[in-house]
Scaffold this motif. Structure first.
Motif, short mmCIF file in Angstrom:
data_model
loop_
_atom_site.label_atom_id
_atom_site.label_comp_id
_atom_site.label_asym_id
_atom_site.label_seq_id
_atom_site.Cartn_x
_atom_site.Cartn_y
_atom_site.Cartn_z
N LYS A 1 65.43 45.72 -27.78
CA LYS A 1 66.05 46.55 -28.92
C LYS A 1 67.16 45.56 -29.20
O LYS A 1 68.13 44.84 -29.83
N VAL A 2 68.25 45.23 -28.03
CA VAL A 2 69.50 44.19 -27.69
C VAL A 2 69.57 43.15 -28.21
O VAL A 2 69.68 42.57 -29.69
N ALA A 3 68.45 42.49 -28.26
CA ALA A 3 68.00 41.29 -28.14
C ALA A 3 67.79 41.31 -29.30
O ALA A 3 68.16 40.10 -30.31
N GLY A 4 66.70 42.12 -29.94
CA GLY A 4 66.80 42.37 -31.82
C GLY A 4 68.04 42.39 -32.47
O GLY A 4 68.33 41.47 -33.72
N ALA A 5 68.91 43.44 -32.01
CA ALA A 5 70.00 43.37 -32.66
C ALA A 5 70.98 42.37 -32.47
O ALA A 5 71.43 42.03 -33.67
N LEU A 6 70.98 41.64 -31.82
CA LEU A 6 71.33 40.75 -31.34
C LEU A 6 70.82 38.95 -32.21
O LEU A 6 71.36 37.85 -32.25
N ASP A 7 69.14 39.01 -33.11
CA ASP A 7 68.65 38.23 -33.35
C ASP A 7 68.73 37.24 -31.87
O ASP A 7 68.26 35.83 -32.24
N LYS B 1 69.56 32.55 -33.63
CA LYS B 1 69.49 32.21 -34.97
C LYS B 1 71.34 31.57 -35.05
O LYS B 1 71.23 29.92 -35.80
N TYR B 2 72.18 31.77 -35.09
CA TYR B 2 73.43 30.66 -35.26
C TYR B 2 74.01 30.26 -34.32
O TYR B 2 75.60 29.58 -34.18
N VAL B 3 73.88 30.93 -33.16
CA VAL B 3 74.91 29.98 -32.11
C VAL B 3 74.04 29.71 -30.59
O VAL B 3 72.64 29.99 -30.24
N GLY B 4 74.79 28.81 -30.45
CA GLY B 4 74.08 27.71 -28.73
C GLY B 4 74.62 27.79 -27.87
O GLY B 4 75.88 28.40 -28.24
N ILE B 5 74.30 27.03 -26.97
CA ILE B 5 74.28 26.86 -25.94
C ILE B 5 74.79 25.62 -25.51
O ILE B 5 73.06 25.23 -25.36
N GLU B 6 75.02 24.87 -24.63
CA GLU B 6 75.16 23.25 -23.95
C GLU B 6 75.74 23.23 -22.74
O GLU B 6 76.84 24.05 -22.42
N GLY C 1 81.30 20.14 -18.24
CA GLY C 1 81.91 21.19 -19.62
C GLY C 1 80.60 22.48 -19.49
O GLY C 1 78.95 21.66 -20.06
N LEU C 2 81.28 23.68 -20.38
CA LEU C 2 79.88 24.10 -21.30
C LEU C 2 80.22 24.79 -22.21
O LEU C 2 81.44 24.74 -22.50
N MET C 3 79.71 24.87 -23.03
CA MET C 3 80.09 24.99 -24.80
C MET C 3 79.08 25.73 -24.86
O MET C 3 78.19 26.26 -25.35
N ALA C 4 80.01 26.65 -25.68
CA ALA C 4 78.91 28.09 -27.08
C ALA C 4 79.51 26.73 -28.78
O ALA C 4 80.57 26.58 -28.99
N LYS C 5 78.51 26.90 -29.54
CA LYS C 5 78.42 26.34 -30.66
C LYS C 5 77.91 27.86 -31.28
O LYS C 5 76.75 27.95 -31.27
N ALA C 6 78.28 26.72 -32.72
CA ALA C 6 78.20 28.48 -34.26
C ALA C 6 77.54 27.34 -35.43
O ALA C 6 79.14 26.62 -35.28
N ARG D 1 72.01 21.41 -39.90
CA ARG D 1 73.60 21.98 -38.56
C ARG D 1 74.92 21.91 -38.61
O ARG D 1 75.14 21.04 -37.12
N PRO D 2 75.13 22.26 -39.58
CA PRO D 2 77.13 22.32 -39.37
C PRO D 2 77.45 23.18 -37.91
O PRO D 2 77.30 23.90 -37.89
N PHE D 3 78.17 22.41 -37.02
CA PHE D 3 78.71 23.00 -35.98
C PHE D 3 80.13 23.62 -35.35
O PHE D 3 80.80 22.25 -35.86
N VAL D 4 81.28 24.48 -35.39
CA VAL D 4 82.09 24.73 -34.45
C VAL D 4 81.72 24.88 -33.40
O VAL D 4 80.83 25.77 -33.04
N GLY D 5 82.77 24.24 -32.21
CA GLY D 5 82.46 24.90 -30.29
C GLY D 5 83.37 25.23 -29.79
O GLY D 5 84.31 24.58 -30.42
#
Length: 194
Positions: free
Chosen positions: A14-20, A62-67, A95-100, A109-113
């Motif tokens: 349910k948490v995963a679903g709520a966070l998409d 859907k909108y957030v990725g990690i690299e 390095g570690l970065m979160a991108k949205a 896919r335009p993004f900021v991170g």
């Protein structure tokens, strides 16, 4: 007097679903080529140099990725301060970065991170009398865009500004004060998503 409060149990699904959150995140690898250098006082002593990086990506939401990735860069140094004109600084970064960012028209896919990383900067022979090896904390802020070339391949471009902490690479000329600055890199990306 004892007060009791109800316990709430939330299932992980349910948490995963709520966070998409995706059940099977889209993952991939990419390579980047670019240019960049230090800014501020450090930028007066260090020139623009090429960089290469390899990164693993996961689009978990859907909108957030990690690299996570490794970056190698060589920057020339001020030839007037060293014995060898071909001297420079090697920068090795993890390095570690979160991108949205949104996926537009299933291709763009335009993004900021934002993220964190650690670099080891090491002078080449001939520069090690003026420049010192040092570990530097990095806090990157990035903006860019990726474009899908098909089902698997994508290409992109990004600019990254890194706030630095703990840099003690070189003293400002005529002082015993370490030159400070940040780092700015721009690069092109080619990769695949699976």
């Amino acid at each position: 007097m004892t007060l009791a409060s109800p316990a709430f149990a939330i299932e992980a699904q349910k948490v995963a679903g709520a966070l998409d959150m995706r059940r099977e995140p889209e993952v991939g690898l990419d390579v980047r080529l670019g240019l960049g250098s230090f800014t501020g006082d450090l930028g007066r002593d260090v020139g623009v140099g090429p960089l290469f990086s390899i990164n693993a990506d996961a689009q978990a939401w859907k909108y957030v990725g990690i690299e996570v990735g490794y970056e190698l860069q060589r920057m020339p140094v001020d030839a007037r301060r060293v014995d060898n004109e071909d001297s420079g600084l090697w920068r090795n970064n993890l390095g570690l970065m979160a991108k949205a960012g949104p996926l537009i028209d299933e291709k763009w896919r335009p993004f900021v991170g934002a993220g964190a990383g650690l670099s080891y900067v090491d002078p080449t022979d001939g520069a090690d009398g003026v420049y010192q090896s040092d570990w530097i904390a990095e806090f990157p802020l990035a903006a860019g865009v990726d474009y899908r070339l098909g089902r698997v391949l994508f290409a992109g471009a990004r600019a990254t500004y890194r706030l630095l902490g703990g840099e003690d690479i070189v003293d400002r000329p005529g002082t015993t004060s370490a030159a400070k600055g940040s780092l700015f890199n721009a690069n092109l990306t080619l990769g695949g998503r699976f």
